[in-house]
Design an enzyme around this catalytic site. Structure first.
Site, PDB file in Angstrom:
ATOM      1  N   ASP B  60       0.868  -1.178   0.000  1.00 46.52           N
ATOM      2  CA  ASP B  60       0.000   0.000   0.000  1.00 46.52           C
ATOM      3  C   ASP B  60       0.908   1.232   0.000  1.00 46.52           C
ATOM      4  O   ASP B  60       1.760   1.379   0.868  1.00 46.52           O
ATOM      5  CB  ASP B  60      -0.857  -0.053   1.284  1.00 46.52           C
ATOM      6  CG  ASP B  60      -1.954   0.990   1.264  1.00 46.52           C
ATOM      7  OD1 ASP B  60      -2.138   1.652   0.229  1.00 46.52           O
ATOM      8  OD2 ASP B  60      -2.625   1.136   2.306  1.00 46.52           O
ATOM      9  N   ASP B 153      -3.342   2.425  -5.896  1.00 40.99           N
ATOM     10  CA  ASP B 153      -2.065   2.436  -5.190  1.00 40.99           C
ATOM     11  C   ASP B 153      -1.867   1.272  -4.229  1.00 40.99           C
ATOM     12  O   ASP B 153      -0.994   1.330  -3.375  1.00 40.99           O
ATOM     13  CB  ASP B 153      -1.906   3.756  -4.422  1.00 40.99           C
ATOM     14  CG  ASP B 153      -2.917   3.876  -3.296  1.00 40.99           C
ATOM     15  OD1 ASP B 153      -4.030   3.345  -3.445  1.00 40.99           O
ATOM     16  OD2 ASP B 153      -2.594   4.489  -2.268  1.00 40.99           O
ATOM     17  N   GLU B 154      -2.694   0.251  -4.313  1.00 38.34           N
ATOM     18  CA  GLU B 154      -2.452  -0.906  -3.448  1.00 38.34           C
ATOM     19  C   GLU B 154      -2.761  -2.198  -4.176  1.00 38.34           C
ATOM     20  O   GLU B 154      -3.578  -2.216  -5.103  1.00 38.34           O
ATOM     21  CB  GLU B 154      -3.245  -0.821  -2.140  1.00 38.34           C
ATOM     22  CG  GLU B 154      -4.725  -0.697  -2.339  1.00 38.34           C
ATOM     23  CD  GLU B 154      -5.504  -0.741  -1.021  1.00 38.34           C
ATOM     24  OE1 GLU B 154      -5.154  -1.530  -0.124  1.00 38.34           O
ATOM     25  OE2 GLU B 154      -6.474   0.004  -0.907  1.00 38.34           O
TER      26      GLU B 154
END
Lengths: 372, 450
Positions: B60, B153-154
């Site tokens: 993350d 974004d993860e």
């Protein structure tokens, strides 16, 4: 008002009336049926402001008068009374109630003033013609399965009834479509039908109409204006507003150049489609038809369920073709074909297909293929 | 707490240094008992008995949008940065400096600015973030093909069986990966390493930012014992309320009940609760997860009441949604319209189409009546601050936009849209559009020919 009526007669009339009345009403009076007793008969009226029904049945009227009472409650009461019962109804003006007595049962129902009951004016109906019950039943049954329920395209939520020219003769045509399938059925134009406007009869009116046809053998008088339709049965009159919209130019979507004719045994075909479609995915209900000379292979595959196929002997002598359809639509259409043979008139895998009764020119169905 | 991995202090189920470890900074192997990395001298040593055997990771990025903005403007490095709509709208991301003041994502911007008045507010630039996100995903895929993105974004990564390929344990490969992300892309990320997705996701949150936390089989249950049930993926507001009402506050308390009972009481999620409470999660890392819905929304600079003006704002959103549908080869059956009033009340209306679509025109035609219904449901005279539209209930694109017997022009419209898409593919989005996209003269005029 004071009168006595046979339970079975009352129940039948109330059954018609209560199905016009919406279950949920924001306007209280619309939940009520108008009861009007005079001259040895009782007239029941109900409306949802789009559709109205009036039905007159014989009754022993001791005292003329009228009132309105909750339609569904009254129906439930009469339904639960024993068969053969004589139902006595009487208004109590002072208490504002309707008294119902049958045998040892007694009910008091709240009423609303007759003056509040809305009248749906028929207005001037310039066109009148008569259809046999059987003719009207055919028009309705063979088209109504294709009526759309899609709210955004409200103009498809009914049967389009209009005058048309079929090779120089005037016909009365009923058309319905939901975009996936289209049904077109026609009758020789009855007297008085020439020059009728094209009208869209809403689904709810069709449903009520269908119930009334079931119980009659007498001809039905149909009167039309641009905004209303009135259908007169022996005891009942059904008046409905028409859908205010333009039905699409359906002639443009009926293929003219399809030339590959596939003839199937209707019963065997329907059963095979039903079996194979067990496997089709719940969402698409897709089924594939692979047609070759003398033989048709039906198949279905679904990622979740597996696959199925069945072969049928058919009459076909054109080039091979593979085409997909929604199996439910195939079954709806074959159910309307009365002859032993159903004919598919195909062009290619992506073009609309015509389905027809090989012994009956009056009905025509168009079915959109699915990509499979 | 029996969780291993924080470098300061390093907590394990055994005294530090009982196992050989890894340097969080340079990924070098560290002998048992060392306090500093012999290679780089850093004090961040990862040490855990199961470190070499765990292979499911959750990565993350830390305050992603804000980090990207700081990367692009080094003058912001030591200042609080908030990414989100300016005076209006909500916080999309807040950097760690702003978080110290209590700012967090999803907080209304005016509230955030009250807490942190000196923050630099930056309008989100989603195109930039998705480009950076794609770049990060590409780096992830270099260490394993099993990358399941959860958002921009993860992602989950399954590194099982990569040891021989990389000549390194999954933990070591992961340290190298986040270091590479930091070096090449300029944003930091936190890693959670465990033996399943559920625990890996919990782990990545333990040690943020720039973290690396490990939850092994040895301490999973002890770790879960006191964790609030709200930390379980899938426990939303209403289920949380129900669990609390039933006296179940921690995951440990859930474990006291058997699976059948939990399923009877809470349905399918009950089974997940039961398994999770035992630290079990059999979901595999699926590299091609398809989204369940696609939507686009916009917050206005000034509230709008006029239905026609709202419809005008709807059209470009419809185009955005269907562009993405086409790009991903998807088609959706359910149209959802969203309106947010100036009182922050959200109204949504949905409609199922007769056939799945990926056409902007069809989406728009279906969304406008929903807009009318949503406006009608609001108190009269309401003004709106946001409008959004989305497609869900995805179907086979083969079934999308079939020819329509009731609409002989449908095929024509489909071809028109295909032509517009083609022209835009060659000349850019503004090269061509439908008449309704012209908004009060804002549209750029085509340069006059000399």
């Amino acid at each position: 008002m004071k009168l006595t009526i046979e339970r079975a007669t009352f129940l039948k009339a109330l059954a018609h009336v209560q199905s016009v009345v919406e279950r949920r009403n924001t306007i209280p009076i619309l939940a009520n049926v108008l009861l009007d007793g005079k001259n040895g008969s009782l007239t029941l009226s109900a409306t949802d402001m789009d559709l109205a029904i009036n039905e007159t049945v014989p009754a022993e009227t001791d005292q003329e008068g009228s009132t309105t009472a909750p339609a569904h409650t009254l129906y439930d009461i009469v339904r639960k009374l024993p068969d053969g019962a004589q139902v006595e109804i009487e208004t109590d003006a002072a208490a504002g109630q309707l008294l119902i007595r049958a045998g040892r049962s007694k009910f008091n129902l709240a009423t609303l003033p007759v003056e509040d009951f809305p009248t749906m004016s028929g207005g001037d109906m310039p066109h009148t013609f008569t259809l046999e019950a059987e003719e009207l039943r055919t028009l309705v049954d063979r088209t109504r399965f294709a009526v759309s329920t899609e709210e955004t395209r409200y103009y498809l939520n009914g049967i389009f009834l209009h005058a048309a020219d079929q090779d120089g003769t005037n016909v009365l045509r009923a058309v319905a479509t939901d975009g996936h399938r289209l049904a077109r059925v026609q009758l020789p134009m009855p007297d008085g039908g020439d020059g009728i406007p094209g009208v869209i009869v809403p689904r709810k009116a069709i449903g009520e109409l269908r119930k009334l046809i079931e119980e009659t053998t007498d001809p039905i008088e149909i009167a039309l204006s641009d905004t209303r339709i009135r259908m007169t049965f022996d005891d009942a009159v059904l008046t409905s507003k028409l859908i205010d919209g333009t039905f699409p130019d359906y002639e443009r979507v009926i293929p003219k150049d399809n030339d590959k004719i596939l003839s199937v045994d209707r019963g065997a075909f329907a059963q095979a489609v039903d079996r194979v479609s067990t496997i089709s995915s719940e969402k698409s209900r897709a089924i594939k038809l692979a047609v070759g000379p003398g033989q048709l292979t039906l198949s279905a595959t679904s990622a979740e369920n597996g696959s199925a196929s069945e072969e049928l002997e058919v009459s076909y002598d054109e080039t091979e073709i593979e085409i997909g359809f929604n199996s439910r639509y195939l079954l709806d259409i074959t159910a309307q074909i009365e002859n032993d043979n159903a004919e598919f008139v195909l062009a290619d895998a992506s073009s609309p297909t015509i389905v027809r009764d090989s012994g009956d020119e009056s009905a025509l169905y168009v079915l959109m293929p699915m990509r499979v | 707490m029996a969780v291993a991995g924080s470098w300061h202090p390093v907590v394990t189920e055994k005294p530090q240094g009982a196992h050989t470890g890894l340097c969080r900074d340079c990924a070098a192997s560290v002998p048992a008992g060392a306090r500093r990395c012999p290679a780089c001298g850093a004090p961040r040593i990862l040490s855990h008995r199961e470190l070499d055997t765990l292979s499911i990771a959750h990565i993350d990025c830390d305050a992603f949008y804000a980090s990207v903005e700081k990367r692009d403007d080094p003058s912001l490095r030591d200042k609080p940065v908030i990414v989100g709509g300016r005076q209006r709208g909500v916080v999309s991301a807040a950097c760690y400096i702003a978080r110290i003041k209590g700012v967090h994502s999803a907080m209304p911007m005016f509230q955030a600015l009250k807490l942190c008045p000196d923050a630099t507010v930056i309008q989100p630039n989603m195109e930039k973030y998705s480009a950076v996100g794609r770049h990060i995903r590409d780096l992830m895929r270099e260490i394993t093909p099993l990358v399941e993105p959860l958002s921009i974004d993860e992602a989950f990564l399954d590194l099982t069986g990569t040891q021989r390929l990389h000549q390194a344990s999954p933990a070591k490969s992961l340290i190298r990966l986040v270091n590479q992300i930091e070096r090449e892309i300029g944003v930091t990320a936190s890693v959670g390493l465990s033996y399943n997705k559920f625990l890996a996701k919990l782990a990545s949150d333990i040690d943020k930012p720039r973290g690396f936390a490990v939850i092994g089989r040895g301490e999973a249950l002890t770790f879960l014992d006191t964790l609030p049930v709200s930390r379980i993926w899938g426990v939303g507001k209403s289920l949380h309320r129900k669990l609390t009402a039933d006296g179940l506050h921690t995951i440990g308390q859930i474990r006291a009940h058997d699976e059948a009972r939990l399923m009877k009481r809470y349905g399918a999620i009950g089974q997940r609760l039961a398994r999770f409470s035992h630290g079990e999660d059999s979901r595999v890392v699926k590299p091609h997860s398809v989204p369940k819905n696609l939507s686009s929304e916009t917050t206005f600079s000034e509230d709008i009441a006029d239905p026609d003006a709202l419809a005008k704002r709807l059209w470009p959103l419809c185009e955005k949604v269907t562009d993405r549908m086409k790009m991903r080869d998807l088609a959706g059956r359910t149209v959802t319209l969203k309106l947010k009033s100036s009182q922050f009340k959200t109204l949504t209306r949905s409609h199922a189409l007769p056939a799945p679509t990926r056409l902007a025109e069809t989406l728009y035609q279906a969304a406008v009546p929903l807009l009318e219904r949503a406006i009608a449901a609001a108190p009269s005279g309401s003004k709106f601050r946001l409008i959004g539209v989305g497609l869900s209930n995805f179907a086979d694109p083969l079934e999308a936009d079939p020819p329509d017997l009731a609409d002989p022009d449908a095929d024509h419209r489909k071809r028109v849209e295909a032509v517009i898409d083609q022209v835009r593919g060659k000349l850019g989005h503004d090269a061509i559009g439908k008449g309704r996209s012209i908004r009060g003269g804002k549209r750029k005029k085509t340069p006059e020919r000399p």
